[in-house]
Design a protein around this motif. Sequence first.
Motif, PDB file in Angstrom:
ATOM      1  N   ALA A 269       0.826  -1.208   0.000  1.00 57.07           N
ATOM      2  CA  ALA A 269       0.000   0.000   0.000  1.00 57.07           C
ATOM      3  C   ALA A 269       0.857   1.253   0.000  1.00 57.07           C
ATOM      4  CB  ALA A 269      -0.927  -0.016   1.217  1.00 57.07           C
ATOM      5  N   ALA A 270       1.984   1.227   0.735  1.00 60.65           N
ATOM      6  CA  ALA A 270       2.873   2.383   0.787  1.00 60.65           C
ATOM      7  C   ALA A 270       3.452   2.691  -0.587  1.00 60.65           C
ATOM      8  CB  ALA A 270       3.991   2.143   1.800  1.00 60.65           C
ATOM      9  N   VAL A 271       3.846   1.626  -1.314  1.00 63.93           N
ATOM     10  CA  VAL A 271       4.382   1.828  -2.661  1.00 63.93           C
ATOM     11  C   VAL A 271       3.306   2.396  -3.584  1.00 63.93           C
ATOM     12  CG1 VAL A 271       5.305   0.674  -4.703  1.00 63.93           C
ATOM     13  CG2 VAL A 271       6.140   0.042  -2.426  1.00 63.93           C
ATOM     14  N   ASP A 272       2.113   1.835  -3.499  1.00 59.04           N
ATOM     15  CA  ASP A 272       1.026   2.263  -4.388  1.00 59.04           C
ATOM     16  C   ASP A 272       0.574   3.691  -4.089  1.00 59.04           C
ATOM     17  OD1 ASP A 272       1.110  -0.211  -5.569  1.00 59.04           O
ATOM     18  OD2 ASP A 272      -0.579  -1.035  -4.416  1.00 59.04           O
ATOM     19  N   ASP A 273       0.614   4.068  -2.813  1.00 60.82           N
ATOM     20  CA  ASP A 273       0.056   5.361  -2.396  1.00 60.82           C
ATOM     21  C   ASP A 273       1.097   6.462  -2.256  1.00 60.82           C
ATOM     22  OD1 ASP A 273      -2.292   3.956  -2.250  1.00 60.82           O
ATOM     23  OD2 ASP A 273      -2.279   3.742  -0.071  1.00 60.82           O
ATOM     24  N   LEU A 274       2.363   6.158  -2.564  1.00 54.82           N
ATOM     25  CA  LEU A 274       3.430   7.106  -2.272  1.00 54.82           C
ATOM     26  C   LEU A 274       3.219   8.454  -2.954  1.00 54.82           C
ATOM     27  CD1 LEU A 274       6.131   7.814  -1.009  1.00 54.82           C
ATOM     28  CD2 LEU A 274       7.266   6.736  -2.975  1.00 54.82           C
ATOM     29  N   ASP A 275       3.011   8.474  -4.234  1.00 55.76           N
ATOM     30  CA  ASP A 275       2.875   9.750  -4.949  1.00 55.76           C
ATOM     31  C   ASP A 275       1.686  10.551  -4.438  1.00 55.76           C
ATOM     32  OD1 ASP A 275       5.106   9.398  -6.536  1.00 55.76           O
ATOM     33  OD2 ASP A 275       3.991   8.355  -8.112  1.00 55.76           O
ATOM     34  N   THR A 276       0.580   9.878  -4.214  1.00 51.65           N
ATOM     35  CA  THR A 276      -0.602  10.577  -3.703  1.00 51.65           C
ATOM     36  C   THR A 276      -0.344  11.149  -2.326  1.00 51.65           C
ATOM     37  OG1 THR A 276      -2.048   9.099  -4.963  1.00 51.65           O
ATOM     38  CG2 THR A 276      -3.042  10.302  -3.139  1.00 51.65           C
ATOM     39  N   ALA A 277       0.346  10.375  -1.471  1.00 49.92           N
ATOM     40  CA  ALA A 277       0.629  10.832  -0.109  1.00 49.92           C
ATOM     41  C   ALA A 277       1.583  12.020  -0.107  1.00 49.92           C
ATOM     42  CB  ALA A 277       1.207   9.681   0.720  1.00 49.92           C
ATOM     43  N   VAL A 278       2.577  11.998  -0.984  1.00 48.11           N
ATOM     44  CA  VAL A 278       3.526  13.107  -1.066  1.00 48.11           C
ATOM     45  C   VAL A 278       2.808  14.382  -1.532  1.00 48.11           C
ATOM     46  CG1 VAL A 278       5.557  14.005  -2.270  1.00 48.11           C
ATOM     47  CG2 VAL A 278       5.560  11.661  -1.399  1.00 48.11           C
ATOM     48  N   SER A 279       1.951  14.254  -2.516  1.00 51.09           N
ATOM     49  CA  SER A 279       1.191  15.412  -2.994  1.00 51.09           C
ATOM     50  C   SER A 279       0.307  15.979  -1.886  1.00 51.09           C
ATOM     51  CB  SER A 279       0.338  15.029  -4.207  1.00 51.09           C
ATOM     52  OG  SER A 279       1.155  14.648  -5.299  1.00 51.09           O
ATOM     53  N   ALA A 280      -0.326  15.074  -1.148  1.00 51.15           N
ATOM     54  CA  ALA A 280      -1.177  15.520  -0.049  1.00 51.15           C
ATOM     55  C   ALA A 280      -0.352  16.215   1.025  1.00 51.15           C
ATOM     56  CB  ALA A 280      -1.939  14.334   0.542  1.00 51.15           C
ATOM     57  N   ALA A 281       0.850  15.695   1.299  1.00 50.26           N
ATOM     58  CA  ALA A 281       1.718  16.317   2.303  1.00 50.26           C
ATOM     59  C   ALA A 281       2.145  17.709   1.859  1.00 50.26           C
ATOM     60  CB  ALA A 281       2.944  15.431   2.545  1.00 50.26           C
TER      61      ALA A 281
END
Length: 656
Positions: free
Chosen positions: A277-289
Amino acid sequence: MDFETIPGVGEKTAAALSELDDPARALEAGDVAELARAPGITEGRAAAIARAAIRRRHDDDGDFLATDRAREVYRDVLSLLRERTVTAYAGKRVETLFPTSSASRIDEVREFAREAVERTPESDVLAALEGVEPLEPASGLRVRERCLATLDAERYAAAKDAFPELSVEIVEDARDLAELARSYSTVVALDETFAGVDVEGDVRVRPDAAENPDEIVPERVLAFFAGNRGRVQAAADVHEAAGLDAPCDLDALRDALSRVDEDGTVVGDEELDRLAAAVDDLDTAVSAAESVANDRLRDAIRERDVTIEGTDFLSLVEQGARVDSLLSRELEDEYDAAVEAARDHLVETLNLEPEEADVAVRAFTDDAAFPVERDEEMVSRLRTELKAGRDRRAARLKRDLAADLATLRAPAEEMVDSALELDVELAVSRFARDFDCVVPEFDGEGFVVEGGRSPLLDVAFEAVEPVDYGVSGVTLLSGVNSGGKTSTLDLVALVVVLAHMGLPVPAERVELERVSELHYYAKTQGTLDAGAFESTLRDFRELADGEANRLVLVDELESITEPGASAKIIAGILEALDEQSATAVFVSHLAGEIREASSFEVAVDGIEAVGLRDGELQVNRSPVKDHLARSTPELIVEKLAGEDGSGFYDRLLEKF
């Protein structure tokens, strides 16, 4: 074993059979499921091979069913059995049951049938069988994140054959090996030479790879169970429902199966799920951060009055209007808080472990800037580490699960095969129960059927009237039209076919001779032309010269030509069969004429009509021994004579 000695098995099929673990055992047992695992051999072809191997083992020439009508009766028997199977496999497997004159084969099947009829076809067992099919090998598997490497050309060729799922590479030295390790998650070196070589990356030295394929390609085992999971689970359900002894711990098997997805992916591991999940969500999480940091910083700027002295303003303009120094001087605390919020959001969203969080926090720099932006190099590094962690975890889980499942593969195959064979047994049990069957006795001469009922009639089996009939020697069977002569022959043929298959028969008691061949000639439609008539006579000429222990059933042979000639021809055929001491039943309306034309005392039995009621014949379906049955016209004239006193019908009646 020379497979090409089996009738119908050529070089190509023999080569396919030789790839099985124990083809001799499979042929000996008639194991259709195992034979169908040979490359390119379907279940239907496997059944034919098994049948041919059985015939060869029991020295059976395959000539028991000597006529078209005899073969039709056998096909009807197979249809009745197939209707009582659940799986497609069992439908093919029953085709290995066939009538034969071989005592050893008959006894072999009789032993199987004795055990089969003891099986109770419970509804939950039959329901569970619906999901059972022969297991299929995994196909089309390709593993791209792993490769094999070797220094040797011969070892390279062998590895290509042994591991078609993997890339195999030729290397010259450790430098080449290191280069491969940068392109693949795992490199398996096949040469002992590389033992102790320090190469960055996941490099494993396995000279024994060919002896441990499941360790090198655990996906092979996982794909097998993923593709066959439903079949294995259904077989487990069958064993539980039927109370069979399972070859493995079913709870352990189900637990192992629950950990592999339908595509061969390991499931149910929280740590692997977290990393994936971390690999799949990394880009989205970085953008949100980034958004979290910039929203906080924007709000802080709106709420603050920032004073810029003229010299500072001039300096900013001269520097291209950069705001870094302004943020550092006026909003340092707010910027630090915004970046800290972004880091916290990233770590929490991805549920990162401390060592992963150490990389994640560096995705946002301490140097003040607006808007806040990610450090792509650090994000890429975080992605690489998360992927590496995910792949390492997945690889270990695959190896561990494959090791568990590998020990269960043979038991799973045995369990599925047992469930499929149970379906065959239950089909025999259902047949025996549905048609009130009994095990026949091979004794004496000819046949004796007591309480026989044919399931081949176009009425419900419960409505079929039981028939008692026995014949030893040559006999004519007379009777009225629609009295049941043909159905009696069908019943005898059915009983003889089933008995020589080794199966129970639909009767209260049956005693019969083991015969070499069954000749059943159906009623001919209309008078034959000269050529067909000659061909028919040739058939009977060969029959008259044949073995003594044949059973011959003939339905109204007189229809082949004129009645006068027919009686003489049939009389001659009966004389030849009598000289053989053969058992034969000829249905005929010319019983009296044939008896007069015969040179010996021909036995005549009759299916007696006891009268007419409302225009319908009332018939005793069991033939009466040594009795020439009255014809339908005679019964009608007799009825009219009883109703009319003129004497006309009485004079007609005297003509019979």
